[in-house]
Motif scaffolding. Sequence first.
Motif, mmCIF file in Angstrom:
data_model
loop_
_atom_site.group_PDB
_atom_site.id
_atom_site.type_symbol
_atom_site.label_atom_id
_atom_site.label_comp_id
_atom_site.label_asym_id
_atom_site.label_seq_id
_atom_site.Cartn_x
_atom_site.Cartn_y
_atom_site.Cartn_z
ATOM 1 N N GLY A 202 0.816 -1.203 0.000
ATOM 2 C CA GLY A 202 0.000 0.000 0.000
ATOM 3 C C GLY A 202 0.850 1.252 0.000
ATOM 4 O O GLY A 202 2.085 1.196 0.016
ATOM 5 N N PRO A 203 0.208 2.415 -0.016
ATOM 6 C CA PRO A 203 0.931 3.683 -0.085
ATOM 7 C C PRO A 203 1.890 3.912 1.079
ATOM 8 O O PRO A 203 2.891 4.592 0.938
ATOM 9 N N ARG A 204 1.607 3.327 2.233
ATOM 10 C CA ARG A 204 2.508 3.538 3.377
ATOM 11 C C ARG A 204 3.897 2.964 3.098
ATOM 12 O O ARG A 204 4.886 3.430 3.643
ATOM 13 N N PHE A 205 3.980 1.956 2.241
ATOM 14 C CA PHE A 205 5.279 1.405 1.876
ATOM 15 C C PHE A 205 6.059 2.396 1.011
ATOM 16 O O PHE A 205 7.282 2.487 1.105
ATOM 17 N N ALA A 206 5.343 3.143 0.179
ATOM 18 C CA ALA A 206 6.000 4.181 -0.626
ATOM 19 C C ALA A 206 6.515 5.294 0.283
ATOM 20 O O ALA A 206 7.618 5.808 0.086
ATOM 21 N N VAL A 207 5.731 5.640 1.291
ATOM 22 C CA VAL A 207 6.157 6.654 2.258
ATOM 23 C C VAL A 207 7.388 6.161 3.019
ATOM 24 O O VAL A 207 8.344 6.921 3.233
ATOM 25 N N ARG B 182 13.122 -2.294 -4.024
ATOM 26 C CA ARG B 182 12.609 -3.470 -4.739
ATOM 27 C C ARG B 182 11.143 -3.279 -5.147
ATOM 28 O O ARG B 182 10.681 -3.853 -6.125
ATOM 29 N N LEU B 183 10.418 -2.470 -4.381
ATOM 30 C CA LEU B 183 9.009 -2.211 -4.670
ATOM 31 C C LEU B 183 8.786 -0.937 -5.478
ATOM 32 O O LEU B 183 7.655 -0.641 -5.875
ATOM 33 N N ALA B 184 9.837 -0.181 -5.722
ATOM 34 C CA ALA B 184 9.702 1.118 -6.386
ATOM 35 C C ALA B 184 8.962 1.049 -7.725
ATOM 36 O O ALA B 184 8.152 1.936 -8.016
ATOM 37 N N PRO B 185 9.202 0.043 -8.564
ATOM 38 C CA PRO B 185 8.425 -0.006 -9.811
ATOM 39 C C PRO B 185 6.910 -0.058 -9.576
ATOM 40 O O PRO B 185 6.144 0.556 -10.325
ATOM 41 N N ARG C 93 1.516 5.408 -9.378
ATOM 42 C CA ARG C 93 1.637 6.871 -9.348
ATOM 43 C C ARG C 93 1.774 7.434 -7.943
ATOM 44 O O ARG C 93 1.399 8.574 -7.676
ATOM 45 N N TRP C 94 2.340 6.632 -7.043
ATOM 46 C CA TRP C 94 2.646 7.109 -5.704
ATOM 47 C C TRP C 94 3.997 7.798 -5.702
ATOM 48 O O TRP C 94 4.274 8.612 -4.825
ATOM 49 N N LEU C 95 4.836 7.437 -6.662
ATOM 50 C CA LEU C 95 6.140 8.074 -6.843
ATOM 51 C C LEU C 95 6.295 8.429 -8.308
ATOM 52 O O LEU C 95 5.785 7.736 -9.191
#
Length: 115
Positions: A5-10, A51-54, A60-62
């Motif tokens: 989820g988005p919290r992982f992007a944060v 590893r999750l960045a893609p 569209r979180w990053l």
Amino acid sequence: MNEPGPRFAVAFVRSVAVLAPEADAQVAWLENIGAAPSAEELALEFDDGFRLAPTFVERRWLNDTAMPASTLLDDQLGAMSGDPNASLWHIDALADRAEWDRVRKLAEAALILLT
């Protein structure tokens, strides 16, 4: 397995932010989380997020413009890994090793693009 989820992007952005400040701030952070004298935690959270960045970009979180800078940062951290570089992963190395200066510069560049 559920998708991140988005919290992982944060958390990924935070991991880059922890790699960017001067050595004394990094040491304080490591001491605060109980990881000192090891500096490995600085890279571990980044690695998990990278590893999750893609997926983060796909959702569209990053912004994908941050990926080249993040890849350079990942490459630098990778070049510092392995038994021959074990001394780099002690908090004493944060202040006086050129490798960590490069990590901080690359992290700062990536962070600008991530935020």
